[in-house]
Design a protein around this motif. Structure first.
Motif, PDB file in Angstrom:
ATOM      1  N   LEU A  86       0.870  -1.188   0.000  1.00  0.00           N
ATOM      2  CA  LEU A  86       0.000   0.000   0.000  1.00  0.00           C
ATOM      3  C   LEU A  86       0.900   1.228   0.000  1.00  0.00           C
ATOM      4  O   LEU A  86       1.757   1.375   0.866  1.00  0.00           O
ATOM      5  CB  LEU A  86      -0.885  -0.007   1.250  1.00  0.00           C
ATOM      6  CG  LEU A  86      -1.798   1.195   1.450  1.00  0.00           C
ATOM      7  CD1 LEU A  86      -2.901   1.194   0.398  1.00  0.00           C
ATOM      8  CD2 LEU A  86      -2.413   1.176   2.852  1.00  0.00           C
ATOM      9  N   LEU A  88       1.166   5.190   0.378  1.00  0.00           N
ATOM     10  CA  LEU A  88       0.471   6.319   0.979  1.00  0.00           C
ATOM     11  C   LEU A  88       1.241   7.603   0.710  1.00  0.00           C
ATOM     12  O   LEU A  88       2.464   7.633   0.861  1.00  0.00           O
ATOM     13  CB  LEU A  88       0.363   6.140   2.498  1.00  0.00           C
ATOM     14  CG  LEU A  88      -0.487   4.985   3.012  1.00  0.00           C
ATOM     15  CD1 LEU A  88      -0.121   4.648   4.450  1.00  0.00           C
ATOM     16  CD2 LEU A  88      -1.956   5.330   2.917  1.00  0.00           C
ATOM     17  N   PHE A 102      -2.991  12.473   5.359  1.00  0.00           N
ATOM     18  CA  PHE A 102      -2.716  11.268   4.573  1.00  0.00           C
ATOM     19  C   PHE A 102      -3.795  11.043   3.516  1.00  0.00           C
ATOM     20  O   PHE A 102      -4.982  11.285   3.751  1.00  0.00           O
ATOM     21  CB  PHE A 102      -2.685  10.033   5.482  1.00  0.00           C
ATOM     22  CG  PHE A 102      -1.411   9.885   6.247  1.00  0.00           C
ATOM     23  CD1 PHE A 102      -1.238  10.544   7.455  1.00  0.00           C
ATOM     24  CD2 PHE A 102      -0.379   9.090   5.772  1.00  0.00           C
ATOM     25  CE1 PHE A 102      -0.054  10.409   8.173  1.00  0.00           C
ATOM     26  CE2 PHE A 102       0.805   8.957   6.484  1.00  0.00           C
ATOM     27  CZ  PHE A 102       0.971   9.621   7.687  1.00  0.00           C
ATOM     28  N   LYS A 104      -5.733   8.041   1.109  1.00  0.00           N
ATOM     29  CA  LYS A 104      -6.226   6.716   1.484  1.00  0.00           C
ATOM     30  C   LYS A 104      -5.330   5.600   0.974  1.00  0.00           C
ATOM     31  O   LYS A 104      -5.445   4.452   1.402  1.00  0.00           O
ATOM     32  CB  LYS A 104      -7.649   6.510   0.965  1.00  0.00           C
ATOM     33  CG  LYS A 104      -8.676   7.333   1.716  1.00  0.00           C
ATOM     34  CD  LYS A 104     -10.077   6.957   1.295  1.00  0.00           C
ATOM     35  CE  LYS A 104     -11.100   7.726   2.119  1.00  0.00           C
ATOM     36  NZ  LYS A 104     -12.487   7.363   1.756  1.00  0.00           N
TER      37      LYS A 104
ATOM     38  N   TYR B  35      -3.493   6.187  15.313  1.00  0.00           N
ATOM     39  CA  TYR B  35      -4.397   6.052  14.181  1.00  0.00           C
ATOM     40  C   TYR B  35      -5.066   4.676  14.237  1.00  0.00           C
ATOM     41  O   TYR B  35      -4.516   3.725  14.778  1.00  0.00           O
ATOM     42  CB  TYR B  35      -3.632   6.112  12.854  1.00  0.00           C
ATOM     43  CG  TYR B  35      -3.089   7.458  12.460  1.00  0.00           C
ATOM     44  CD1 TYR B  35      -1.848   7.888  12.915  1.00  0.00           C
ATOM     45  CD2 TYR B  35      -3.808   8.294  11.613  1.00  0.00           C
ATOM     46  CE1 TYR B  35      -1.345   9.125  12.542  1.00  0.00           C
ATOM     47  CE2 TYR B  35      -3.309   9.537  11.228  1.00  0.00           C
ATOM     48  CZ  TYR B  35      -2.076   9.935  11.697  1.00  0.00           C
ATOM     49  OH  TYR B  35      -1.587  11.166  11.313  1.00  0.00           O
ATOM     50  N   GLY B  40     -10.591   0.652   3.021  1.00  0.00           N
ATOM     51  CA  GLY B  40     -11.423   1.643   2.338  1.00  0.00           C
ATOM     52  C   GLY B  40     -11.536   2.975   3.048  1.00  0.00           C
ATOM     53  O   GLY B  40     -12.021   3.948   2.465  1.00  0.00           O
ATOM     54  N   LEU B  41     -11.083   3.031   4.305  1.00  0.00           N
ATOM     55  CA  LEU B  41     -11.210   4.271   5.077  1.00  0.00           C
ATOM     56  C   LEU B  41      -9.872   4.956   5.311  1.00  0.00           C
ATOM     57  O   LEU B  41      -9.820   6.086   5.802  1.00  0.00           O
ATOM     58  CB  LEU B  41     -11.888   4.005   6.416  1.00  0.00           C
ATOM     59  CG  LEU B  41     -13.311   3.478   6.346  1.00  0.00           C
ATOM     60  CD1 LEU B  41     -13.860   3.197   7.749  1.00  0.00           C
ATOM     61  CD2 LEU B  41     -14.224   4.462   5.617  1.00  0.00           C
ATOM     62  N   GLY B  42      -8.771   4.270   5.004  1.00  0.00           N
ATOM     63  CA  GLY B  42      -7.459   4.879   5.184  1.00  0.00           C
ATOM     64  C   GLY B  42      -7.077   5.003   6.650  1.00  0.00           C
ATOM     65  O   GLY B  42      -7.637   4.342   7.531  1.00  0.00           O
ATOM     66  N   LEU B  43      -6.108   5.853   6.904  1.00  0.00           N
ATOM     67  CA  LEU B  43      -5.659   6.129   8.273  1.00  0.00           C
ATOM     68  C   LEU B  43      -6.550   7.212   8.863  1.00  0.00           C
ATOM     69  O   LEU B  43      -6.697   8.280   8.274  1.00  0.00           O
ATOM     70  CB  LEU B  43      -4.214   6.620   8.268  1.00  0.00           C
ATOM     71  CG  LEU B  43      -3.120   5.620   7.928  1.00  0.00           C
ATOM     72  CD1 LEU B  43      -1.785   6.321   7.763  1.00  0.00           C
ATOM     73  CD2 LEU B  43      -3.016   4.568   9.024  1.00  0.00           C
TER      74      LEU B  43
END
Lengths: 112, 112
Positions: A86, A88, A102, A104, B35, B40-43
């Motif tokens: 992933l 970011l 950040f 997603k 965090y 699907g929602l990220g950090l």
């Protein structure tokens, strides 16, 4: 409203292919960072870009900061399975406090 | 090798239990963050701290509290765990405004 939009969300490619992914915003950032996160681990910093138009290379990875400091791209040459993860991007909004914003993330899968 | 250490990689807790997630950094960083990361929602930022005994709410503080009694340690507390708090929890630290984050390896919490 997401301050940092990353695209595409998902990417699955064959080993050896090249790819470019993006991190876009309407806000100006004083700096922008890229992280890679492998499954079950925390994100790890790849690079920080601070100057508009700046290009940084990390082996097969090339990072560019937009001239207006609102966007960034990551280009991978000859992708390998070890690039899977992933990706970011995170930005320090000019004038904001010390929190990073950040995106997603982009899930990259490189098939052998 | 500088690092952020989270006390547990995996935790399973029962609904209603009080849960403590511990995070320690050895870099003398001023800032620390908690965090949660969901597909699907990220950090999503829960709480952060700029200094000892100082804390500020992030984007989703409900159901959580934090403690920072020493500079190197930042604890996240789930007062009464619920199933919707099942998630990957990531701790991070940074030395100041706009600086990159160093993340821990994460704690995968399951509330049953």
């Amino acid at each position: 409203t997401q301050l940092l939009e990353q695209s595409p969300q998902f990417l699955s490619i064959q080993e050896g292919e090249n790819l470019t992914v993006y991190c876009n915003s309407s806000s100006v950032f004083s700096s922008l960072q890229w992280y890679r996160q492998e499954p079950g681990e925390g994100p790890v910093l790849l690079v920080t870009v601070v100057t508009g138009g700046e290009v940084k290379k990390l082996k097969r990875l090339t990072f560019q900061f937009g001239d207006a400091r609102k966007d960034s791209s990551l280009h991978i040459t000859a992708a390998q399975p070890g690039d899977t993860g992933l990706y970011l991007c995170a930005g320090d909004v000019t004038g904001a406090n010390s929190k990073l914003t950040f995106g997603k993330g982009i899930t990259l899968s490189v098939r052998p | 090798d500088v690092k952020v250490t989270q006390s547990s990689r995996y935790l399973v807790k029962r609904t209603g239990e009080k849960v403590f997630l511990e995070c320690v950094q050895d870099m003398d960083h001023e800032n620390m963050f908690w965090y949660r990361q969901d597909p699907g929602l990220g950090l999503r930022l829960i709480y952060f701290s700029y200094d000892v005994k100082m804390k500020e709410k992030g984007d989703i503080p409900e159901g959580y509290s934090v403690s920072r009694e020493k500079k190197e340690r930042f604890s996240l507390i789930l007062e009464s765990a619920s199933t919707n708090q099942t998630s990957m929890y990531l701790c991070a630290s940074s030395r100041g405004t706009g600086a990159s984050y160093t993340f821990g390896s994460g704690t995968r919490l399951t509330v049953v």
